[in-house]
Design a protein around this motif. Structure first.
Motif, PDB file in Angstrom:
ATOM      1  N   LEU A 157      83.368 120.247  28.192  1.00  0.00           N
ATOM      2  CA  LEU A 157      84.497 121.276  28.221  1.00  0.00           C
ATOM      3  C   LEU A 157      84.712 121.790  26.765  1.00  0.00           C
ATOM      4  O   LEU A 157      84.968 123.030  26.673  1.00  0.00           O
ATOM      5  CB  LEU A 157      85.657 120.582  28.834  1.00  0.00           C
ATOM      6  N   GLN A 161      85.250 125.816  26.004  1.00  0.00           N
ATOM      7  CA  GLN A 161      86.366 126.213  25.144  1.00  0.00           C
ATOM      8  C   GLN A 161      85.841 127.048  23.973  1.00  0.00           C
ATOM      9  O   GLN A 161      86.406 128.111  23.693  1.00  0.00           O
ATOM     10  CB  GLN A 161      87.228 125.216  24.803  1.00  0.00           C
ATOM     11  N   TYR A 166      86.937 128.897  29.363  1.00  0.00           N
ATOM     12  CA  TYR A 166      87.956 127.970  29.842  1.00  0.00           C
ATOM     13  C   TYR A 166      88.956 128.735  30.483  1.00  0.00           C
ATOM     14  O   TYR A 166      89.708 129.419  29.949  1.00  0.00           O
ATOM     15  CB  TYR A 166      88.484 126.756  29.081  1.00  0.00           C
ATOM     16  N   HIS A 254      87.041 125.044  39.064  1.00  0.00           N
ATOM     17  CA  HIS A 254      86.301 124.558  37.863  1.00  0.00           C
ATOM     18  C   HIS A 254      85.102 125.470  37.410  1.00  0.00           C
ATOM     19  O   HIS A 254      84.507 125.895  38.317  1.00  0.00           O
ATOM     20  CB  HIS A 254      85.782 123.030  38.250  1.00  0.00           C
TER      21      HIS A 254
END
Length: 514
Positions: A157, A161, A166, A254
């Motif tokens: 993640l 980002q 994200y 997601h």
């Protein structure tokens, strides 16, 4: 062109700095002047100049404080400090705050020019570095997006980002030109989105030669839904939206699930062949029906439609032809075959109808296209509805060629049909529905018109045709029986003797002797 802000509490110095050098020659334009610290800070934050010439001893807010507050609020530009003091502590403070040059008054023109030239070189270098970083990030992002939609990513993640991927929701769109005829359409959906959205709401990339949009966040998805509400109506001719076709997958929560949305959109855009006329979008609500298709085209299905349509054409029943074409279109929408296979099926279907009509009406010149023309034409169509329209016009042409308008009643059409289909195993029960009658009523009509019942009328037509074949001396008797619709040669003998008074062999012999 870069911008410069001149800040000094003395007007004459500001005017001098404006004129002492030709700013344009150095690639700068003066964007404003300020006479005190507060005004300077406000202009810096508002105009974001590339360079500030700042007197250190300013009223209301001291120069060093102006620099510190501007830096605290995110200002990244360059400073040249102008000071009447040659004090090392001021120079130290300026260096800590990222000041590029520290010049003492009175300002030397050559020294100022060298400072500006140096800062310009730095600005150019930084811009290039930023461009390189942007291109690197964009390349990395495109690689990551490819890995995400092909489910080959091992990113964290934090990686997501870092390249601004994200979000709380995602959705994949694929788009292409609406018109297959014009490849150089000037409108691009990604460009339209850029005009109506901020760049952080979506990403554009190319995957498998397709234009892909990744919508990011609830705001982007809501905007797209509002767009669809407008787009579901047929766009105005010539408008940007009229030049685009869009397929879209389902929203997902997601980033690692965007492959689901992509696969749906990719499957949908391949089903564009089945879209209705004027349809510009195909979305995930249609996907479950596509995903569960398990019907396959078979030779039996082709022959079934071919015989059905050929019968309706011979009956001149335009309503039944239309109903059958609608049923065919709906059936093909639910098959699992790809577009190429479907087109081959449609070409075979037409050729079967052509072959049957030509065989039944060999004495009539019907202006059919050649087989190669039919195959080529069907292969060239981009939509199923275009092929169905072609069928409809062709079937109307056939009916006109067969002479539907030369007869005065439906009963004449029925007798005409029997005269050309006697060799098939036709029954009153199968003919009646083709013309919209029940069999009992049609039987009465035929008896009233020809003076005999349907079976006797059919037998007479078959026997008359068999006499022609017997006189030609080419086919054997059992072959002639099959040609005229009798499976049993003994039954043919019986019927022939009833109507002619002798056996088929005796009749052939008499014709030979005569």
């Amino acid at each position: 062109m870069y911008t410069v802000l001149i800040a000094d509490d003395e007007k004459v110095i500001r005017e001098g700095l404006s004129c002492i050098i030709n700013w344009t020659d150095y690639g700068f334009t003066i964007c404003g002047e300020a006479s005190n610290g507060e005004e300077t800070l406000n202009l810096i934050l508002k105009k974001q100049p590339n360079l500030v010439l700042l007197d250190i001893n300013m009223p209301k807010l001291y120069g060093i404080n102006v620099i510190k507050l501007a830096r605290d609020r995110g200002y990244q530009g360059k400073f040249i400090i102008l000071s009447g003091y040659s004090d090392f502590k001021y120079a130290q403070s300026a260096i800590k705050l990222g000041v590029n040059e520290y010049l003492t008054k009175p300002i030397d023109e050559d020294e100022l020019s060298r400072s500006i030239e140096s800062i310009k070189t730095t600005l150019i270098s930084e811009a290039q570095n930023l461009e390189n970083i942007f291109q690197y990030k964009q390349k990395a992002k495109n690689t990551i997006l490819h890995e995400l939609i092909t489910e080959s990513s091992s990113l964290s993640l934090n990686d997501i980002q870092y390249i601004h991927l994200y979000a709380d929701k995602y959705q994949i769109l694929l788009y292409e030109n609406y018109s297959y005829k014009f490849r150089d359409v000037s409108y691009d959906f990604a460009d339209i989105l850029r005009l109506t959205n901020t760049s952080n709401l979506f990403d554009y990339f190319i995957e498998d030669n397709m234009n892909v949009i990744l919508l990011k966040g609830d705001v982007a998805l809501k905007k797209f839904n509002r767009f669809l509400e407008h787009y579901d109506r047929i766009p105005q001719k010539g408008s940007p939206l009229d030049s685009i076709f869009i397929a879209y997958g389902r929203p997902v929560n997601h980033i690692f699930d965007i492959s689901i949305s992509y696969k749906e959109a990719a499957a949908l855009i391949k089903r564009r062949f089945f879209c209705k006329k004027g349809q510009h979008t195909l979305g995930f609500p249609d996907f479950p029906a596509i995903e569960t298709k398990n019907i396959m085209i078979t030779r039996e299905i082709i022959e079934e439609y071919a015989f059905e349509l050929a019968d309706y054409i011979q009956c001149f029943n335009r309503q039944k032809v239309n109903d059958s074409l609608i049923h065919l279109e709906n059936h093909l929408y639910n098959v699992r075959n790809n577009i190429s296979e479907t087109k081959l099926f449609l070409a075979d279907l037409y050729l079967l109808i052509k072959e049957r009509i030509n065989r039944l009406y060999s004495n009539i010149q019907i202006p059919f296209p050649t087989n190669s023309e039919i195959i080529q034409l069907i292969q060239s169509k981009f939509y199923l509805y275009e092929i169905i329209q072609f069928y409809s016009s062709q079937f109307e042409m056939i009916m006109n060629a067969l002479g539907a308008y030369s007869r005065n009643s439906i009963l004449e059409d029925i007798l005409y049909y029997i005269e050309h289909n006697f060799h098939n195993h036709i029954k009153l029960e199968t003919i009646a529905p083709l013309f919209g009658y029940n069999s009992a009523y049609l039987g009465k009509l035929i008896h009233k018109t020809v003076g005999k019942n349907f079976n006797s009328y059919l037998d007479e037509i078959r026997i008359e045709h068999s006499k022609k074949l017997l006189s030609q001396q080419e086919l054997k008797v059992y072959e002639i029986a099959e040609c005229i619709g009798y499976n049993n040669v003994d039954y043919f003998h019986k019927k022939f003797k009833k109507y002619v008074g002798m056996s088929p062999a005796e009749y052939r012999k008499s014709m030979k002797e005569g």
